[in-house]
Design an enzyme around this catalytic site. Structure first.
Site, mmCIF file in Angstrom:
data_model
loop_
_atom_site.group_PDB
_atom_site.id
_atom_site.type_symbol
_atom_site.label_atom_id
_atom_site.label_comp_id
_atom_site.label_asym_id
_atom_site.label_seq_id
_atom_site.Cartn_x
_atom_site.Cartn_y
_atom_site.Cartn_z
ATOM 1 N N HIS A 65 0.169 13.687 9.436
ATOM 2 C CA HIS A 65 -0.402 13.098 10.911
ATOM 3 C C HIS A 65 -1.365 14.231 11.305
ATOM 4 O O HIS A 65 -1.635 14.125 12.476
ATOM 5 C CB HIS A 65 0.615 12.898 11.768
ATOM 6 C CG HIS A 65 1.402 11.522 11.185
ATOM 7 N ND1 HIS A 65 2.766 11.132 11.628
ATOM 8 C CD2 HIS A 65 1.186 10.465 10.443
ATOM 9 C CE1 HIS A 65 3.126 10.275 10.858
ATOM 10 N NE2 HIS A 65 2.258 9.623 10.280
ATOM 11 N N HIS A 66 -1.599 15.052 10.589
ATOM 12 C CA HIS A 66 -2.548 16.153 11.253
ATOM 13 C C HIS A 66 -3.954 15.812 11.496
ATOM 14 O O HIS A 66 -4.616 16.238 12.362
ATOM 15 C CB HIS A 66 -2.645 17.446 10.429
ATOM 16 C CG HIS A 66 -3.585 17.249 9.302
ATOM 17 N ND1 HIS A 66 -3.629 16.383 8.057
ATOM 18 C CD2 HIS A 66 -4.682 17.615 8.986
ATOM 19 C CE1 HIS A 66 -4.338 16.274 7.338
ATOM 20 N NE2 HIS A 66 -5.448 16.925 7.749
ATOM 21 N N LYS A 71 -4.467 7.572 5.269
ATOM 22 C CA LYS A 71 -5.246 7.120 4.313
ATOM 23 C C LYS A 71 -4.896 6.994 2.986
ATOM 24 O O LYS A 71 -4.166 7.996 2.705
ATOM 25 C CB LYS A 71 -6.738 7.407 4.208
ATOM 26 C CG LYS A 71 -7.777 6.778 3.627
ATOM 27 C CD LYS A 71 -8.511 5.585 4.380
ATOM 28 C CE LYS A 71 -9.181 4.958 3.620
ATOM 29 N NZ LYS A 71 -8.675 3.662 2.951
ATOM 30 N N LYS A 95 -6.308 15.771 -1.137
ATOM 31 C CA LYS A 95 -7.658 15.297 -1.482
ATOM 32 C C LYS A 95 -8.566 15.172 -0.209
ATOM 33 O O LYS A 95 -9.718 15.569 -0.167
ATOM 34 C CB LYS A 95 -7.350 13.991 -2.087
ATOM 35 C CG LYS A 95 -8.334 13.238 -2.764
ATOM 36 C CD LYS A 95 -8.143 12.150 -3.439
ATOM 37 C CE LYS A 95 -6.888 12.301 -4.711
ATOM 38 N NZ LYS A 95 -6.712 11.057 -5.156
ATOM 39 N N LYS A 107 0.205 6.589 1.256
ATOM 40 C CA LYS A 107 0.207 5.770 -0.260
ATOM 41 C C LYS A 107 0.959 4.562 0.081
ATOM 42 O O LYS A 107 2.225 4.702 0.895
ATOM 43 C CB LYS A 107 0.554 6.643 -1.303
ATOM 44 C CG LYS A 107 -0.064 6.158 -2.294
ATOM 45 C CD LYS A 107 -1.438 6.285 -2.850
ATOM 46 C CE LYS A 107 -1.747 6.019 -4.117
ATOM 47 N NZ LYS A 107 -3.304 6.616 -4.319
ATOM 48 N N SER A 363 -14.607 5.252 0.750
ATOM 49 C CA SER A 363 -13.780 4.420 1.634
ATOM 50 C C SER A 363 -13.977 4.738 3.106
ATOM 51 O O SER A 363 -13.995 4.133 3.996
ATOM 52 C CB SER A 363 -12.174 4.794 1.387
ATOM 53 O OG SER A 363 -11.654 3.546 0.501
HETATM 54 P P1 NAD Z 1 -6.567 0.015 -12.722
HETATM 55 O O1 NAD Z 1 -5.391 -0.843 -12.824
HETATM 56 O O2 NAD Z 1 -7.660 -0.649 -12.429
HETATM 57 O O3 NAD Z 1 -6.621 0.569 -14.204
HETATM 58 C C1 NAD Z 1 -5.541 1.103 -14.850
HETATM 59 C C2 NAD Z 1 -5.854 1.022 -16.478
HETATM 60 O O4 NAD Z 1 -5.192 1.741 -17.186
HETATM 61 C C3 NAD Z 1 -5.712 -0.361 -16.856
HETATM 62 O O5 NAD Z 1 -6.407 -1.269 -17.400
HETATM 63 C C4 NAD Z 1 -4.188 -0.294 -17.597
HETATM 64 O O6 NAD Z 1 -4.166 -1.545 -18.633
HETATM 65 C C5 NAD Z 1 -4.415 0.786 -18.179
HETATM 66 N N1 NAD Z 1 -3.248 1.594 -18.709
HETATM 67 C C6 NAD Z 1 -1.955 1.694 -18.040
HETATM 68 N N2 NAD Z 1 -1.061 2.488 -18.921
HETATM 69 C C7 NAD Z 1 -1.794 2.853 -19.899
HETATM 70 C C8 NAD Z 1 -1.545 3.815 -21.000
HETATM 71 N N3 NAD Z 1 -0.394 4.180 -20.860
HETATM 72 N N4 NAD Z 1 -2.384 4.163 -21.771
HETATM 73 C C9 NAD Z 1 -3.727 3.429 -21.912
HETATM 74 N N5 NAD Z 1 -4.043 2.728 -20.799
HETATM 75 C C10 NAD Z 1 -3.056 2.430 -19.855
HETATM 76 O O7 NAD Z 1 -6.295 1.194 -12.023
HETATM 77 P P2 NAD Z 1 -7.184 2.164 -11.371
HETATM 78 O O8 NAD Z 1 -7.430 1.946 -9.927
HETATM 79 O O9 NAD Z 1 -8.235 2.454 -12.347
HETATM 80 O O10 NAD Z 1 -6.430 3.643 -11.190
HETATM 81 C C11 NAD Z 1 -6.124 4.579 -12.411
HETATM 82 C C12 NAD Z 1 -5.627 5.711 -11.972
HETATM 83 O O11 NAD Z 1 -6.669 6.413 -11.000
HETATM 84 C C13 NAD Z 1 -4.339 5.763 -11.019
HETATM 85 O O12 NAD Z 1 -3.825 6.952 -11.381
HETATM 86 C C14 NAD Z 1 -4.795 5.818 -9.440
HETATM 87 O O13 NAD Z 1 -3.646 6.246 -8.880
HETATM 88 C C15 NAD Z 1 -5.998 6.628 -9.810
HETATM 89 N N6 NAD Z 1 -7.011 6.663 -8.730
HETATM 90 C C16 NAD Z 1 -7.666 5.212 -8.393
HETATM 91 C C17 NAD Z 1 -8.421 5.178 -7.271
HETATM 92 C C18 NAD Z 1 -9.256 3.866 -7.223
HETATM 93 O O14 NAD Z 1 -10.165 3.905 -6.410
HETATM 94 N N7 NAD Z 1 -8.993 2.900 -7.702
HETATM 95 C C19 NAD Z 1 -8.799 6.239 -6.633
HETATM 96 C C20 NAD Z 1 -8.242 7.550 -6.724
HETATM 97 C C21 NAD Z 1 -7.194 7.699 -7.907
#
Ligand code: NAD
Length: 472
Positions: A65-66, A71, A95, A107, A363
């Protein structure tokens, strides 16, 4: 997985402790920065389409909460647990600090495999989850602002906004209660691809550093680099696409069902469409199939981008990874044991907590747009175009030469919302890359880029607490 009782939050704490030795903060301040400030664990019932009742387990964690609001994304995955959500919330704090986004980290997670629920069931779950957050004041434009993450997207964010707005009639800033919304619901252009674009900007900046490329034995620049991406979801697809557009060769892709490889390059859109049509990336024309999705991680390549889930490279498989540069697009894809293997091998790991910050950066732009109630570029676009047209006309009449229509169009064009979002993101990622690299270079004792990133983050959050007067 080699670590039997692997704790993701424990791994984040381990990285934090490793870095905190390179800072000057009092142990009390460090503890306050490290701990999660609030953990909300909930259970609620869902009546499924077949009439049965299922109890859903869900979380929202506010790590710091700093700065407010907090977010962080909301994840739908069968593996969700409190430890994971706490770790992801902590990563959000660091981040945001690194990319100068004035939010505390948070989160959310719902323990479901979204593929096993109908859209109607998913809508009921999302709306009920939002209602639970409202009851405890864990959501709001000034308190806590969720966003998409693994397994969620614009659709879920629109449901969250609709539920929040319905329960806060007349709240003028209600649209700022969640980001990653569809553009028609107050979203910002460029948010969908923001994380992947940020991954690209960050890695491109590292690839443009002659000293770093020399160390890795690679030429400067992105063009011609051989890239492997794990996960073809939001982040993975866009990361791969921006690399391909910049002239890199996508030689390997992995999804849930397996991996594919083609040394001559895979067309990202063609693979994406093939998966849409057949339900799998396997059997893509011209590519070789690999049975396991982890096989891609061990392919010979220049850049490896894990963009699926955490904990996919650990002490066991790290020695078999052959990439020279690893870009953590997912959150926490490497364990601390893997980090140690790569530090010894001289492989550079560009850490998640800054590399995938594009999503939260944009965002932030979306939230600002919601609070200002005006689209970026609306006030100045036409004014700038008129000014630029005058300048071009003057140049043409003074030089006596006509400019080509293409050049004229390029110079005259006033910035649209998406142009401003992209350029704001590019500036953010480039500045953050240099800030972290400079911290790393300034202290030869710092073992890797992740530790350098933590040092930068801890110093910023520490300063913020000190300035709040909590620790005089
Ligand atoms: P998403 O659900 O759109 O995509 C994830 C994809 O990975 C899916 O297509 C899924 O089928 C695939 N997948 C799952 N397990 C797998 C495996 N073992 N091997 C290969 N593919 C696999 O999710 P996303 O939003 O793209 O998020 C992916 C990562 O990025 C997460 O760790 C998330 O925390 C991180 N992230 C996302 C955002 C964002 O804006 N969406 C921002 C920062 C970080």
């Amino acid at each position: 997985m080699s670590d039997k009782h692997y704790s993701f939050f424990g791994a984040v704490e381990r990285s934090f402790d490793k870095a905190s030795k390179f800072t000057k903060w009092d142990p009390g301040i460090l503890e306050q920065i490290r701990e999660c400030n609030a953990v909300f664990q909930m259970r609620f019932p869902l009546k499924r389409d077949d009439g049965s009742i299922e109890v859903i387990e869900a979380y929202r964690v506010q790590h710091s909460h700093h700065k407010t609001p907090c977010k962080g994304g909301i994840r739908f995955a069968a593996e969700v647990n409190q430890d994971e959500v706490m770790a992801l919330a902590a990563l959000m704090t660091y981040k945001c600090a690194i990319v100068n986004v004035p939010f505390g980290g948070a989160k959310g997670g719902i323990k479901i495999n979204p593929r096993k629920y109908s859209p109607y069931e998913l809508e009921k779950i999302t709306r009920r989850y939002t209602a639970e957050l409202i009851k405890k004041k864990f959501i709001g434009p000034g308190t806590d602002v969720p966003a998409p993450d693994y397994g969620t997207g614009e659709r879920e964010m629109a449901w969250i906004l609709d539920t929040y707005s319905a329960m806060h009639p007349g709240e003028i800033d209600a649209a700022g209660c969640v980001t990653g919304k569809p553009v028609t619901q107050g979203g910002v252009r460029g948010r969908r691809e923001a994380t992947g674009l940020g991954v690209f900007f960050g890695l491109r900046e590292v690839c443009n550093m002659p000293d770093v490329m020399k160390r890795l034995g690679m030429p400067v620049g992105v063009e011609g680099k051989r890239v492997v991406v794990q996960g073809l979801g939001n982040v993975g697809y866009h990361s791969a696409k921006f690399f391909q557009d910049a002239g890199a060769i996508i030689i390997g892709l992995a999804e849930y069902e397996g991996s594919i490889m083609n040394d001559k390059g895979l067309d990202v859109d063609a693979v994406f469409n093939h998966r849409k049509a057949t339900g799998s990336i396997l059997n893509f024309p011209g590519a070789t199939n690999f049975a396991k999705n982890t096989d891609a991680l061990e392919m010979e390549c220049d850049i490896l981008i894990p963009a699926a889930l955490e904990n996919v490279i650990d002490g066991e498989n790290a020695p078999r990874v052959k990439a020279k540069l690893i870009g953590e697009a997912a959150n926490g894809p490497l364990t601390p044991d893997a980090d140690e293997v790569f530090a010894k091998k001289g492989i550079i790991v560009v850490p998640d907590m800054y590399l995938n910050a594009g999503g939260v950066t944009v965002s932030y732009f979306e939230w600002l747009k919601n609070l200002s109630h005006v689209r970026y570029g609306r006030m100045e676009k036409r004014f700038n175009e008129n000014m630029n047209t005058q300048i071009v006309n003057q140049m043409e009449s003074m030089s006596g030469k006509k400019m080509s229509e293409k050049d004229k169009e390029y110079i005259v064009h006033g910035a649209d919302e998406v142009d401003l979002v992209y350029s704001g993101l590019e500036e953010t990622m480039i500045s953050a890359t240099h800030e972290i690299m400079n911290a790393w270079k300034a202290n030869p004792e710092i073992p890797d880029m992740r530790t350098a990133a933590y040092v930068v983050a801890i110093n910023k959050v520490g300063t913020s607490y000190a300035e709040l007067g909590i620790f005089p």
